[in-house]
Structure formats: C-alpha cells, structure tokens
Enzyme design. Structure first.
Site, PDB file in Angstrom:
ATOM      1  N   ARG A  26       0.834  -1.203   0.000  1.00  0.00           N
ATOM      2  CA  ARG A  26       0.000   0.000   0.000  1.00  0.00           C
ATOM      3  C   ARG A  26       0.868   1.251   0.000  1.00  0.00           C
ATOM      4  NH1 ARG A  26      -5.316   1.725   3.561  1.00  0.00           N
ATOM      5  NH2 ARG A  26      -5.026   3.955   3.370  1.00  0.00           N
ATOM      6  N   TYR A  34     -24.038   4.957   2.173  1.00  0.00           N
ATOM      7  CA  TYR A  34     -22.845   5.796   2.047  1.00  0.00           C
ATOM      8  C   TYR A  34     -23.076   6.951   1.075  1.00  0.00           C
ATOM      9  CZ  TYR A  34     -20.000   2.352   4.553  1.00  0.00           C
ATOM     10  OH  TYR A  34     -19.463   1.525   5.506  1.00  0.00           O
TER      11      TYR A  34
END
Length: 344
Positions: free
Chosen positions: A38, A152
C-alpha cells in the site's frame, strides 16, 4: 479442475470433513506485506486501481496461509465513484463521498453504461488473478449490496445507524428507490464483468442490512439481492452467489430460498447451532467466528473455532469470520485458526 476446488464443492451443497476456509478482509492492514505494498501504491484508491499491485495484495494471504479462496482486492464504494460520485478517503476516518439527497444530486450521476470506463482496472485485476492463483484456489469477486452502498451515497460517509438513508427513505421515497434501482443495475453489470474476467464466485456484502426492519428488510435488502442473483444466474448459468445480510438475525432464515443465493454468510451475533438448525437446512452457510479472536488468540480462539466447525459439520459449510479481520489482528492467530479448522 474447478469441480475439485473445496470452496466450489461447498457451494454446490457438498458436506466436507474439513470445510474450506477464507477470511473477509484477508488481504489487509494486519499483514506487514500489505502495508508495504500500500505504501508503494501511495494511497488506498491508487492501490485498488493498480491491477498489478491489487493482484499482489490479493495473493499475499494465499501465499502466507494457503486459504481455499482469494477475494478480489477492491472496495464497495468504487461503484458509486464509477456512477459519478466523488470519493476520497480520510486517513484514520475512512471514506467520504459527495452526497445524494436531492433530485438535483441524483441527476448528476452518470448512466450505468458508463461505469466500466472507471472500473476496467478492476476487471484487469480479476484477469491477472485468474491466471496467477494456485489451481486449487477459488477466485471470489464481490460488490456492496444496493442498500449498504446507498447508505454511504446518501450520508457521504459511514454512519452508526444509517440515519440519513432511513430519513431519505421515509421523506423522499421515490428518490431513494430511484437511487437503489440505479445501484442495483450498476451492481449487476459490475459483477457480470467480474465473472467474464474470471471470478468463479461472487459475494454481495450488505453490511448494514441489520438496520432494516420488517417489510423494509424484504424490500430493500432481500429484493435487490434477489434481482442481482437472478440476473447473474441468467447471464452466467451455474455461477455461485454468496449473500451476506449482516446482522439480519432471524431474517437469515429463508434468505437463501427467497433470493436464490447459493450460500448465506453469517455474522457472529448468531449462534452456530441455531444457524445450523434454521439456516443451513436450505444449503451452504459461511462463517462465523468473531473477529476479536484474531486479536486475542489463546485457547478461546481454538475452542470457538472447533465449536463452529462441529456445529456446521453435518452440512455444506465455508469457514470464515463473522465480519472482516481488523488491522490490529495478530497474523499468528490466523494460522492458529486455520490449524484448528484443519485439525493441526
């Protein structure tokens, strides 16, 4: 051969002495190799949209643990982004989106036919994984369920009670249902493209299904799942579908028959013996060890793992957690869980 893959055998209804195992969020922050990849990507969304790096993090837990399935590394909020919502992540706080609370907001969304331009890197990740995974490992694609994704999109973030979505559902139901329909259509197209790219199973994550009650659950959790499953099975005969209406409680009962899913994933709030008697009678179940055991470890982890394996031992079962593994989990505890399942 596909028919020899343990996970696919469970989804086809086979009872196995040792259930197949994978974990929700198995490619994630609890692994040091994930954190390194990441960092190389720069940020979470860049990692999702980089097929080579997304493939790498998907493969990491397979190399380390030998899970029976790999799940595509992506995020449920890529679909709203592909529809035209703005999406960004705040460090330590999670995702943020531009909100859909008015007809004018909804009008800014693009047509479903345009989503693939944004999502093509995800399909490329699936293609790469399809050729990179060990022959015995099943590849799972996924998407968020329409209700969960809508919560969301309406609130612009995760909320503890999904209050903004419930409010819009009550105060402007036509807008709410139009949004849900758009997400449902996009989800069918998204999952269909994942299947074409090589996904052997797809999972529909309805993380906030538990906040829907009574008729609302039937209308906004169960019905969209049925529509998606029906459409996918019509286009891709034989494709297995896993449904996860988290915290559905007694609504887990009959969910498989009502939606057509091949497996119902269970959260850890339900008792495995109860679920075996009331849910597994309709087919494969998945779950449902508490994620906290991956942090705390010890004999309780082993005992609870063995209890779940025993409870579901008379029918088709996929061993998993009842929710995603958390970033503070100890990788050694994952191996202890696997050993407990496999008799090590």
């Amino acid at each position: 051969m596909a028919e020899q893959k343990k996970l696919l055998r469970a989804l086809a209804g086979e009872t196995q002495d040792v259930p197949p195992i994978w974990m929700m969020r198995q490619a994630g922050r609890y692994l040091p190799e994930y954190r390194a990849t990441r960092a190389e990507a720069g940020d979470f969304l860049s990692l999702c949209y980089n097929p080579e790096l997304a493939t790498e993090v998907t493969l990491q837990p397979i190399r380390r643990y030998g899970f029976d399935a790999a799940i595509l590394f992506a995020d449920i909020l890529l679909v709203p982004q592909a529809l035209g919502a703005e999406l960004w992540f705040v460090t330590g706080e999670g995702p943020r989106l531009s909100t859909i609370t008015t007809e004018a907001d909804f009008a800014k969304l693009g047509p479903v036919s345009d989503i693939h331009e944004t999502l093509n890197p995800i399909y490329e990740t699936v293609r790469l994984l399809s050729s990179a995974l060990p022959s015995e490992t099943t590849l799972i694609g996924f998407a968020g369920a329409p209700w969960t994704v809508a919560t969301y999109m309406i609130a612009g973030r995760g909320t503890p009670d999904q209050g903004p979505a419930h409010l819009l559902r009550q105060e402007n139901n036509p807008l709410f249902e139009a949004l849900l329909a758009r997400i449902t259509e996009a989800t069918i197209e998204y999952l269909s493209m994942q299947i074409k790219a090589g996904a052997e199973v797809v999972k529909i994550f309805d993380s906030w299904a538990g906040s829907l009650r009574g008729e609302a659950f039937e209308k906004y959790a169960l019905e969209p799942c049925r529509q998606i499953t029906d459409a996918l099975k019509e286009r891709h005969p034989g494709i297995p579908v896993i449904g996860f209406p988290r915290e559905a409680g007694d609504k887990y009962v009959g969910f498989a028959k009502a939606t057509g899913v091949d497996c119902v994933a269970l959260d850890n709030s339900v008792d495995p013996e109860w679920a075996a008697a009331h849910v597994q009678i309709d087919g494969c179940v998945q779950g449902n060890l508490a994620s906290r055991h991956m942090v705390t470890g010890g004999q309780e982890l082993v005992d609870d793992t063995r209890r779940i394996v025993k409870a579901f031992g008379n029918g088709p079962h996929i061993f998993n957690l009842g929710h995603g593994i958390t970033p503070d989990a100890d990788p050694d505890n994952v191996q202890r869980m696997i050993d407990a399942v496999r008799g090590g």
